[in-house]
Design a protein around this motif. Structure first.
Motif, PDB file in Angstrom:
ATOM      1  N   ALA A  36       1.255  -0.890   0.440  1.00 33.99           N
ATOM      2  CA  ALA A  36       0.053  -0.168   0.209  1.00 33.99           C
ATOM      3  C   ALA A  36       1.112   1.494   0.234  1.00 33.99           C
ATOM      4  CB  ALA A  36      -0.984   0.347   1.155  1.00 33.99           C
ATOM      5  N   VAL A  37       1.957   1.320   0.563  1.00 35.26           N
ATOM      6  CA  VAL A  37       3.044   2.597   0.564  1.00 35.26           C
ATOM      7  C   VAL A  37       3.331   2.990  -0.897  1.00 35.26           C
ATOM      8  CG1 VAL A  37       5.174   3.270   1.663  1.00 35.26           C
ATOM      9  CG2 VAL A  37       2.614   2.052   3.452  1.00 35.26           C
ATOM     10  N   ARG A  38       3.916   1.162  -1.138  1.00 33.66           N
ATOM     11  CA  ARG A  38       4.253   2.031  -2.412  1.00 33.66           C
ATOM     12  C   ARG A  38       3.600   1.514  -3.634  1.00 33.66           C
ATOM     13  NH1 ARG A  38       8.298  -3.571  -0.716  1.00 33.66           N
ATOM     14  NH2 ARG A  38       9.846  -1.926  -0.017  1.00 33.66           N
ATOM     15  N   GLY A  39       2.190   1.776  -3.082  1.00 32.08           N
ATOM     16  CA  GLY A  39       1.416   1.762  -4.259  1.00 32.08           C
ATOM     17  C   GLY A  39       0.681   1.019  -5.094  1.00 32.08           C
ATOM     18  N   GLN A  40       1.351  -0.331  -5.271  1.00 31.67           N
ATOM     19  CA  GLN A  40       1.274  -1.388  -6.017  1.00 31.67           C
ATOM     20  C   GLN A  40      -0.405  -1.289  -5.617  1.00 31.67           C
ATOM     21  OE1 GLN A  40       3.185  -4.419  -3.973  1.00 31.67           O
ATOM     22  NE2 GLN A  40       5.387  -3.923  -4.565  1.00 31.67           N
ATOM     23  N   GLY A  41      -0.823  -1.983  -7.448  1.00 33.89           N
ATOM     24  CA  GLY A  41      -2.361  -1.672  -7.516  1.00 33.89           C
ATOM     25  C   GLY A  41      -2.613  -2.778  -6.853  1.00 33.89           C
ATOM     26  N   ASP A  42      -2.283  -4.401  -6.477  1.00 35.94           N
ATOM     27  CA  ASP A  42      -2.606  -4.899  -5.796  1.00 35.94           C
ATOM     28  C   ASP A  42      -3.459  -5.043  -4.301  1.00 35.94           C
ATOM     29  OD1 ASP A  42      -0.387  -5.923  -5.217  1.00 35.94           O
ATOM     30  OD2 ASP A  42      -0.898  -7.953  -5.244  1.00 35.94           O
ATOM     31  N   ALA A  43      -2.546  -4.060  -3.734  1.00 32.29           N
ATOM     32  CA  ALA A  43      -2.721  -3.262  -2.312  1.00 32.29           C
ATOM     33  C   ALA A  43      -3.737  -3.401  -1.515  1.00 32.29           C
ATOM     34  CB  ALA A  43      -1.669  -2.216  -1.863  1.00 32.29           C
ATOM     35  N   PRO A  44      -4.769  -2.972  -2.217  1.00 34.76           N
ATOM     36  CA  PRO A  44      -6.090  -3.377  -1.756  1.00 34.76           C
ATOM     37  C   PRO A  44      -6.448  -4.804  -1.073  1.00 34.76           C
ATOM     38  CG  PRO A  44      -6.400  -1.750  -2.857  1.00 34.76           C
ATOM     39  CD  PRO A  44      -4.999  -2.566  -3.899  1.00 34.76           C
ATOM     40  N   GLN A  45      -6.193  -5.441  -2.128  1.00 35.45           N
ATOM     41  CA  GLN A  45      -6.982  -6.872  -2.450  1.00 35.45           C
ATOM     42  C   GLN A  45      -5.542  -7.532  -1.241  1.00 35.45           C
ATOM     43  OE1 GLN A  45      -6.412  -5.339  -5.181  1.00 35.45           O
ATOM     44  NE2 GLN A  45      -7.763  -5.399  -6.025  1.00 35.45           N
ATOM     45  N   GLN A  46      -4.412  -7.634  -1.144  1.00 43.88           N
ATOM     46  CA  GLN A  46      -3.921  -7.495   0.495  1.00 43.88           C
ATOM     47  C   GLN A  46      -3.709  -7.306   1.082  1.00 43.88           C
ATOM     48  OE1 GLN A  46       0.740  -6.880  -0.711  1.00 43.88           O
ATOM     49  NE2 GLN A  46       0.637  -7.883  -2.935  1.00 43.88           N
ATOM     50  N   LEU A  47      -4.479  -6.312   1.864  1.00 44.26           N
ATOM     51  CA  LEU A  47      -5.004  -6.052   2.552  1.00 44.26           C
ATOM     52  C   LEU A  47      -5.665  -6.157   3.283  1.00 44.26           C
ATOM     53  CD1 LEU A  47      -3.990  -2.353   2.778  1.00 44.26           C
ATOM     54  CD2 LEU A  47      -2.584  -3.463   4.716  1.00 44.26           C
ATOM     55  N   SER A  48      -6.570  -6.710   2.532  1.00 45.23           N
ATOM     56  CA  SER A  48      -8.002  -6.709   2.937  1.00 45.23           C
ATOM     57  C   SER A  48      -7.738  -8.676   3.344  1.00 45.23           C
ATOM     58  CB  SER A  48      -9.512  -6.984   1.784  1.00 45.23           C
ATOM     59  OG  SER A  48     -10.478  -7.230   2.201  1.00 45.23           O
ATOM     60  N   ALA A  49      -6.707  -8.882   2.289  1.00 52.14           N
ATOM     61  CA  ALA A  49      -7.276 -10.504   2.728  1.00 52.14           C
ATOM     62  C   ALA A  49      -5.896 -10.775   4.090  1.00 52.14           C
ATOM     63  CB  ALA A  49      -5.989 -11.178   1.305  1.00 52.14           C
ATOM     64  N   ALA A  50      -5.750  -9.954   4.340  1.00 50.22           N
ATOM     65  CA  ALA A  50      -4.428  -9.597   5.706  1.00 50.22           C
ATOM     66  C   ALA A  50      -5.123  -9.341   7.425  1.00 50.22           C
ATOM     67  CB  ALA A  50      -3.277  -8.944   5.709  1.00 50.22           C
ATOM     68  N   ILE A  51      -6.374  -8.776   6.727  1.00 50.74           N
ATOM     69  CA  ILE A  51      -6.974  -8.187   8.202  1.00 50.74           C
ATOM     70  C   ILE A  51      -8.368  -7.783   7.837  1.00 50.74           C
ATOM     71  CG2 ILE A  51      -5.030  -6.684   8.334  1.00 50.74           C
ATOM     72  CD1 ILE A  51      -6.574  -4.336   7.372  1.00 50.74           C
ATOM     73  N   GLY A  52      -8.497  -8.680   6.740  1.00 44.06           N
ATOM     74  CA  GLY A  52     -10.278  -8.748   6.620  1.00 44.06           C
ATOM     75  C   GLY A  52     -11.502  -9.635   7.726  1.00 44.06           C
TER      76      GLY A  52
END
Length: 81
Positions: A40-56
């Motif tokens: 997310a900090v690096r602005g990678q395109g799949d960051a929202p999906q990664q964050l959602s999976a990690a803390i969903g």
């Protein structure tokens, strides 16, 4: 070694294995969340999906008290440190 001592040794070993397994699960969850924040900090395109999976499954629940608002973290037991 007596049978009772042998059983205690085996039981202690099982508890140690379970504890280690739990630590491994927690470390994987922590590393997954850390990688998601970095993305997310690096602005990678799949960051929202990664964050959602990690803390969903984690949520903050507000508790209103006389002194203000307290927040309780609710998350699956195997993902809490």
């Amino acid at each position: 070694m007596t049978t009772a001592r042998a059983r205690g040794f085996v039981t202690g070993r099982r508890q140690k294995v379970r504890r280690q397994s739990r630590i491994d699960v927690e470390l994987r969850a922590l590393r997954r969340a850390r990688a998601a924040v970095r993305a997310a900090v690096r602005g990678q395109g799949d960051a929202p999906q990664q964050l959602s999976a990690a803390i969903g499954a984690a949520v903050l629940v507000p508790q209103v008290t006389a002194t203000g608002i307290d927040w309780d973290l609710r998350a699956p037991a195997d993902e809490r440190l």
